[in-house]
Design a protein around this motif. Structure first.
Motif, PDB file in Angstrom:
ATOM      1  N   PHE A   1      52.590  32.643  40.577  1.00 58.56           N
ATOM      2  CA  PHE A   1      51.428  31.749  42.265  1.00 58.56           C
ATOM      3  C   PHE A   1      50.402  31.803  41.316  1.00 58.56           C
ATOM      4  N   ARG A   2      49.012  30.848  42.537  1.00 58.27           N
ATOM      5  CA  ARG A   2      47.557  30.985  41.762  1.00 58.27           C
ATOM      6  C   ARG A   2      47.494  31.793  43.024  1.00 58.27           C
ATOM      7  N   LEU A   3      46.672  32.726  42.556  1.00 58.58           N
ATOM      8  CA  LEU A   3      45.168  32.893  43.705  1.00 58.58           C
ATOM      9  C   LEU A   3      43.780  32.359  43.141  1.00 58.58           C
ATOM     10  N   VAL A   4      43.290  32.208  44.775  1.00 61.09           N
ATOM     11  CA  VAL A   4      41.978  31.139  44.480  1.00 61.09           C
ATOM     12  C   VAL A   4      41.491  32.509  45.712  1.00 61.09           C
ATOM     13  N   ILE A   5      40.046  32.561  45.107  1.00 59.15           N
ATOM     14  CA  ILE A   5      38.963  33.561  46.375  1.00 59.15           C
ATOM     15  C   ILE A   5      38.108  32.684  46.288  1.00 59.15           C
ATOM     16  N   VAL A   6      37.455  32.286  47.358  1.00 60.12           N
ATOM     17  CA  VAL A   6      36.458  31.656  47.628  1.00 60.12           C
ATOM     18  C   VAL A   6      36.146  32.295  48.892  1.00 60.12           C
ATOM     19  N   ASN A   7      34.749  32.258  49.126  1.00 59.92           N
ATOM     20  CA  ASN A   7      33.887  33.147  50.119  1.00 59.92           C
ATOM     21  C   ASN A   7      34.507  34.787  50.572  1.00 59.92           C
ATOM     22  N   GLY A   8      34.944  34.668  50.327  1.00 58.74           N
ATOM     23  CA  GLY A   8      35.608  35.991  50.347  1.00 58.74           C
ATOM     24  C   GLY A   8      36.812  36.289  50.631  1.00 58.74           C
ATOM     25  N   LYS A   9      37.663  34.795  51.117  1.00 61.81           N
ATOM     26  CA  LYS A   9      38.681  33.925  51.585  1.00 61.81           C
ATOM     27  C   LYS A   9      39.534  33.877  50.181  1.00 61.81           C
ATOM     28  N   ALA A  10      41.256  34.357  50.811  1.00 64.02           N
ATOM     29  CA  ALA A  10      41.946  34.229  49.589  1.00 64.02           C
ATOM     30  C   ALA A  10      42.997  33.057  50.149  1.00 64.02           C
ATOM     31  N   TYR A  11      43.348  31.905  49.442  1.00 66.93           N
ATOM     32  CA  TYR A  11      44.419  31.476  49.449  1.00 66.93           C
ATOM     33  C   TYR A  11      45.404  31.024  47.973  1.00 66.93           C
ATOM     34  N   VAL A  12      46.618  30.801  48.337  1.00 67.28           N
ATOM     35  CA  VAL A  12      47.727  31.152  47.666  1.00 67.28           C
ATOM     36  C   VAL A  12      48.505  30.077  47.166  1.00 67.28           C
ATOM     37  N   GLU A  13      48.896  29.406  45.919  1.00 65.32           N
ATOM     38  CA  GLU A  13      49.621  28.302  45.808  1.00 65.32           C
ATOM     39  C   GLU A  13      50.979  28.564  45.057  1.00 65.32           C
ATOM     40  N   ASN A  14      52.040  28.948  45.901  1.00 62.53           N
ATOM     41  CA  ASN A  14      53.144  29.199  45.426  1.00 62.53           C
ATOM     42  C   ASN A  14      54.059  27.901  44.879  1.00 62.53           C
TER      43      ASN A  14
ATOM     44  N   GLU B   1      39.379  31.782  40.426  1.00 56.48           N
ATOM     45  CA  GLU B   1      40.887  31.425  40.710  1.00 56.48           C
ATOM     46  C   GLU B   1      42.222  32.167  39.353  1.00 56.48           C
ATOM     47  N   LEU B   2      43.104  32.449  39.426  1.00 54.38           N
ATOM     48  CA  LEU B   2      44.214  32.789  38.521  1.00 54.38           C
ATOM     49  C   LEU B   2      45.113  32.837  38.731  1.00 54.38           C
ATOM     50  N   MET B   3      46.014  32.464  37.601  1.00 56.02           N
ATOM     51  CA  MET B   3      47.451  32.883  37.731  1.00 56.02           C
ATOM     52  C   MET B   3      48.126  33.799  37.504  1.00 56.02           C
ATOM     53  N   PHE B   4      49.089  34.544  38.292  1.00 56.92           N
ATOM     54  CA  PHE B   4      49.649  35.445  38.184  1.00 56.92           C
ATOM     55  C   PHE B   4      51.590  35.301  37.477  1.00 56.92           C
ATOM     56  N   TRP B   5      52.001  36.462  36.300  1.00 51.58           N
ATOM     57  CA  TRP B   5      53.143  36.340  36.781  1.00 51.58           C
ATOM     58  C   TRP B   5      53.937  37.703  37.215  1.00 51.58           C
ATOM     59  N   CYS B   6      55.050  37.617  37.842  1.00 55.12           N
ATOM     60  CA  CYS B   6      55.513  38.762  38.616  1.00 55.12           C
ATOM     61  C   CYS B   6      57.022  39.335  37.709  1.00 55.12           C
ATOM     62  N   GLU B   7      57.187  39.259  37.148  1.00 57.74           N
ATOM     63  CA  GLU B   7      58.763  39.980  36.237  1.00 57.74           C
ATOM     64  C   GLU B   7      58.178  40.585  35.372  1.00 57.74           C
ATOM     65  N   ASP B   8      59.265  41.078  34.314  1.00 59.93           N
ATOM     66  CA  ASP B   8      59.653  42.319  33.954  1.00 59.93           C
ATOM     67  C   ASP B   8      58.607  42.481  32.509  1.00 59.93           C
ATOM     68  N   ARG B   9      59.249  41.179  32.198  1.00 59.71           N
ATOM     69  CA  ARG B   9      57.922  41.009  30.301  1.00 59.71           C
ATOM     70  C   ARG B   9      56.561  40.625  30.264  1.00 59.71           C
ATOM     71  N   PRO B  10      56.233  40.752  29.647  1.00 63.32           N
ATOM     72  CA  PRO B  10      54.901  39.832  29.485  1.00 63.32           C
ATOM     73  C   PRO B  10      55.532  38.602  29.234  1.00 63.32           C
TER      74      PRO B  10
END
Length: 508
Positions: A139-152, A183-192
């Motif tokens: 997913f992509r996490l976006v924080i703008v003006n203290g609010k969070a938005y997610v693009e799965n 804005e950032l990208m996040f990986w949720c599995e075990d290995r890098p």
């Protein structure tokens, strides 16, 4: 007010002025002074000035002078009026700090934030770099003006993404208005997933910044606290705050010296060769490697109501073993919190806090290639040097209980995201495919343990204290000296082990 009130406060005032060498006054003048100050105190305590101040909540002059504030709470409002799939509009966007308190220094492991972000220090982070990380993101996490938005993008194993996002939402509740736009990208599995070798050389492109739960020497993943700090619903492991308190109480049930004098491990050995090899160290008819190892079958455990997996009930042995699974394991923090001396099988991966822990200070190092021999030596050595083994176990446990509180977990998240945001060379924007997320959207639609753990880990009030102070980065010679020290200590332990087995073989 009765006379005792006037006399008590009058004597305090008299003593207060006496400390500063006030000249003696006549008795009548002293009585006048006492009555005057007593009247002021009575007025302060009883005069309601809420109408004058235009405050709908009753306040007194006394409370204003002493700066006593009622802690502001943000309830989980599952019945707010709004369109389905929207968030309440009354979230606070600022934080009211207690000016009398100053920020404490962060624990040492916060220095690794600078190290994890070092690949982008000279170049900064462009939008193109972030977009290339999409290939390695759930997913992509976006924080703008203290609010969070997610693009799965893709669904990870179990609900790791949901609880990771939940944790970030709690950070925004704890420090409203303080987390910068990003804005950032996040990986949720075990290995890098970001391989260092692909981004080396004079013609190499800059690596994509991808957040993840662990890293290793061959990867550039940005290490972030794992989802279990807010609960692992699939295994009935409660949020970290409740679990840590339970383990602390579990430690009190049995003194270290009275615990079973063997090494303990319980888990799923099928996920990794290192764990399957560890099971060969179990007691047998032929040999006792001083280890007591137990296999967990999560499907059977689930049917039995998770009765045999309470972590606070597993602090019964003098020694506990940590061994990695597919990559790093979330069990690390639970094992090290137990007061038992941790026998740490040499890991290939690291989470965000382990890198500042030191062998023979916080844990006993175990060689990955000689697990059984090393375990037996460590246990026998510890049983012959109980004062040292007890001290190592206690130091490792104290590190976890004191330096890995939820306050520090949130502070680590805050500083990591803040330092990351400083590197962005573009203005964060909410992409068309992103959805605003908040605690209500996550928790109100959930059921069972998933909702229960979210409610348990909910941040109910904004902090009135600043995050801890981020320490400076390691200077290269300083970091090298620290890593060399850890390596040399481990080599010394290996030398002891070799000498032990050589002497044992000579006797035979």
């Amino acid at each position: 007010m009765d006379d005792s009130f006037h006399v008590g406060y009058g004597s305090q005032i008299h003593n207060f002025f006496s400390k500063f060498g006030s000249a003696p006054v006549k008795r009548s003048a002293s009585i006048t002074v006492i009555l005057f100050f007593s009247s002021i105190i009575v007025l302060i305590n009883w005069l309601d000035v809420s109408v004058i101040l235009g405050d709908p909540f009753p306040r007194t002059i006394f409370s204003i002078i002493r700066k006593q504030r009622v802690k502001f709470e943000i309830p989980l409002n599952c019945s707010y009026e709004g369109l389905p799939g929207t968030c309440p509009s009354n979230y606070p966007l600022t934080i009211e700090l207690d000016e009398s308190s100053s920020a404490a220094a962060c624990p040492e492991y916060f220095r690794w934030i600078h190290q994890d972000l070092k690949p982008w220090k000279s170049t900064g982070i462009t939008r193109e770099m972030v977009e290339r990380g999409r290939a390695h993101a759930h997913f992509r996490l976006v924080i703008v003006n203290g609010k969070a938005y997610v693009e799965n993008y893709i669904k990870p194993f179990q609900t790791r993404d949901m609880f990771t996002i939940w944790g970030i939402l709690q950070l925004l509740r704890l420090y409203p208005g303080m987390v910068p736009d990003l804005e950032l990208m996040f990986w949720c599995e075990d290995r890098p997933v970001v391989r260092k070798r692909l981004y080396q050389g004079p013609n190499a492109t800059a690596p994509p910044p991808v957040f993840h739960y662990c890293g290793n020497k061959n990867a550039l993943d940005i290490v972030f606290p794992d989802w279990t700090f807010w609960g692992w619903a699939e295994t009935n492991i409660r949020p970290w705050m409740q679990t840590l308190m339970a383990i602390k109480e579990g430690n009190k049930r049995m003194n270290w010296i009275d615990r079973i004098p063997y090494a303990f491990w319980k888990g799923n050995p099928k996920v990794a060769p290192a764990r399957e090899e560890l099971m060969n160290c179990n007691i047998s008819d032929e040999f006792d490697w001083k280890a007591r190892l137990y296999t967990l079958d999560w499907s059977k455990i689930k049917k039995g109501g998770y009765n045999d997996t309470r972590l606070e009930d597993q602090c019964t042995h003098r020694y506990k073993i940590y061994v990695e699974g597919i990559a790093w394991s979330v069990s690390e923090k639970y094992i090290m919190a137990c007061d038992s001396m941790t026998l740490l099988v040499k890991p290939n991966y690291h989470d965000f806090f382990i890198r500042s822990m030191v062998p023979m200070q916080h844990y006993w190092p175990i060689n990955n290639n000689n697990k059984c021999r090393d375990l037996k030596f460590a246990v026998e050595w510890g049983n012959n040097h109980t004062d040292v083994a007890l001290a190592i176990g206690k130091a490792g446990s104290e590190f976890i209980h004191e330096n890995l509180t939820m306050k520090y977990v949130y502070d680590y998240m805050f500083h990591l995201l803040s330092e990351y945001a400083k590197l962005l060379k573009f203005k964060p924007e909410v992409p068309p495919g992103a959805t605003e997320v908040c605690s209500e959207m996550k928790a109100c639609s959930e059921k069972g343990r998933w909702k229960k753990f979210m409610v348990q880990s909910l941040v109910k009030s904004p902090s009135d204290k600043l995050p801890c102070r981020l320490p400076p980065p390691y200077e290269p010679p300083e970091l090298k000296a620290f890593l060399d020290r850890k390596k040399n200590i481990s080599k010394k332990v290996q030398k002891w082990e070799s000498q032990y087995w050589e002497s044992l073989n000579k006797k035979q």
